[in-house]
Design an enzyme around this catalytic site. Structure first.
Site, PDB file in Angstrom:
ATOM      1  CB  CYS A  39       5.708  -0.949   8.451  1.00  0.00           C
ATOM      2  SG  CYS A  39       4.478  -2.031   9.161  1.00  0.00           S
ATOM      3  CB  SER A  41       1.800  -2.395   6.246  1.00  0.00           C
ATOM      4  OG  SER A  41       1.514  -3.150   7.386  1.00  0.00           O
ATOM      5  CG  HIS A  44       3.111  -7.198   2.615  1.00  0.00           C
ATOM      6  ND1 HIS A  44       3.826  -8.185   1.994  1.00  0.00           N
ATOM      7  CD2 HIS A  44       3.246  -7.441   3.938  1.00  0.00           C
ATOM      8  CE1 HIS A  44       4.357  -8.997   2.910  1.00  0.00           C
ATOM      9  NE2 HIS A  44       4.020  -8.552   4.102  1.00  0.00           N
ATOM     10  CG  HIS A  60       1.891   2.811   7.965  1.00  0.00           C
ATOM     11  ND1 HIS A  60       2.763   2.148   7.144  1.00  0.00           N
ATOM     12  CD2 HIS A  60       1.732   2.030   9.044  1.00  0.00           C
ATOM     13  CE1 HIS A  60       3.108   1.004   7.703  1.00  0.00           C
ATOM     14  NE2 HIS A  60       2.503   0.905   8.871  1.00  0.00           N
ATOM     15  CB  CYS A 168       2.996   0.826  13.083  1.00  0.00           C
ATOM     16  SG  CYS A 168       2.348  -0.500  12.068  1.00  0.00           S
TER      17      CYS A 168
HETATM   18 ZN   LIG Z   1       3.288  -0.401  10.184  1.00  0.00          ZN
END
Ligand SMILES: [Zn+2]
Ligand SMILES: [Zn+2]
Length: 367
Positions: A39, A41, A44, A60, A168
């Protein structure tokens, strides 16, 4: 136990290394990972652009098989197939009880700081450095210790890869349409950005009976894929003025515009292009530090709504099983969102492919 994991000791330093993972404590579950979604995220976080900072174990999104359970776990038993919910809400605070578990009051001091729900950590490097579990999950590893509040039992027949991304990207994209915006059937909609979240939002618009459904992206390959997944029109953002193009296709602008990019220019485009009285929804997070100038005149005089959508305003324990049911019923095409699979060792390549826009969603798979 010793496990291989994706470790970020310092910002911009990613290694796949052996770490020590503690046994599950009371209420916790040891999961042997079978799939972990890659992902933005995670990327980042590895670059130090989000709230969670290194030293940390990434990941995650995930799914796997319960290997062992700690004392007091009643939800699952060894051998069960489970998905990971990276929003392990307490289900007892006033916000949870009001039906907003994506905003659980214990997250700011635990999950959003990448600590376990009890505020501690479970991983150590072999030279003794404590590592935080990203979003209480740390799924980019051979095994993960997850609180049972973050465990979703999977119905039979769900591929682990599909379960991993549903927690997600899919929940965020579909949820923004159905939960956050509560789109009315027959509305017009546009989705800016056609990665995993954007393509999920397009499918959410299809579920909600929207027409037209306009996909916006800078890559022709992504627009072509968006058409296959339900977009009825496309706008190439490098070749056309997005705001004008959306107005042309819908007369005054779409009723709803969803931004999955989360960059200042696309947020501005979403708000400008949505019709008077319409709703712009920001569901992507490019980095926490950007700021966007907003014209109050646009909001007030055109009576527009600007909404933020965190994790699709989802109630994960309700929404995840529902999304998987829609997948099994053929209403959501989730297999096709997974465009590439990688072993854990190739995570750097998976990040590079994601940054290059070559894939909708990459997934790490574990033997
Ligand atoms: Zn995610
Ligand atoms: Zn709560």
């Amino acid at each position: 136990m010793k496990i291989k994991a994706a470790v970020v000791r310092e910002i911009d330093q990613l290694t796949i290394e052996e770490v020590e993972l503690a046994e599950p404590k009371a209420g916790e579950v040891l999961v042997r990972m079978r799939a972990a979604g890659v992902c933005h995220s995670d990327l980042h976080t590895y670059k130090g652009e989000l709230r969670s900072t290194p030293p940390i174990v990434l990941g995650h999104e995930g799914a796997g098989i319960v290997e062992a359970v700690g004392p007091g776990v009643t939800k699952v038993q060894p051998g069960d197939a489970v998905g990971i919910n990276w929003l392990p809400a307490c289900n007892s605070c006033p916000t949870c009880l009001a039906g907003r578990p994506n905003l659980c009051e214990r997250f700011p001091s635990t999950t959003f700081r990448s600590l376990m729900p009890d505020g501690t950590t479970r991983h150590r490097t072999l030279d003794g450095m404590a590592l935080k579990p990203y979003l209480s999950s740390a799924t980019m590893a051979e095994y993960a210790v997850i609180h049972q509040d973050g465990i979703v039992p999977l119905p039979p027949g769900i591929p682990f890869e599909v379960a991993a991304i549903t927690g997600c990207a899919v929940m965020t994209g579909v949820g923004a349409v159905l939960n956050t915006a509560q789109v009315q059937p027959g509305s017009s909609a546009a989705v800016i950005g056609c990665g995993g979240v954007g393509l999920s939002a397009i499918q959410g618009c299809r579920l909600a009976g929207c027409y037209p459904i306009i996909a916006v992206d800078v890559m022709e390959s992504k627009l072509a894929f968006a058409r296959e997944l339900g977009a009825t029109h496309t706008v190439h953002a490098r070749e056309t003025d997005v705001v004008e193009a959306l107005r042309e296709l819908t007369r005054l602008g779409p009723d709803y515009v969803f931004d999955s990019v989360g960059a200042a220019p696309t947020i501005a485009q979403a708000l400008q292009s949505v019709r008077p009285g319409g709703t712009a929804v920001i569901m992507g997070l490019h980095a926490t530090k950007i700021e966007v100038p907003i014209s109050p005149a646009v909001l007030v005089l055109a009576n527009k709504r600007l909404l933020g959508s965190f994790a699709g305003s989802a109630r994960p324990l309700v929404d995840l099983p529902k999304l998987l049911q829609l997948y099994q019923g053929g209403r959501l095409e989730l297999d096709r969102l997974i465009t590439k699979r990688y072993p854990l060792e190739e995570l750097p390549q998976a990040f590079a492919d994601m940054e290059g826009g070559a894939i909708a969603r990459g997934v790490l798979v574990f033997p």
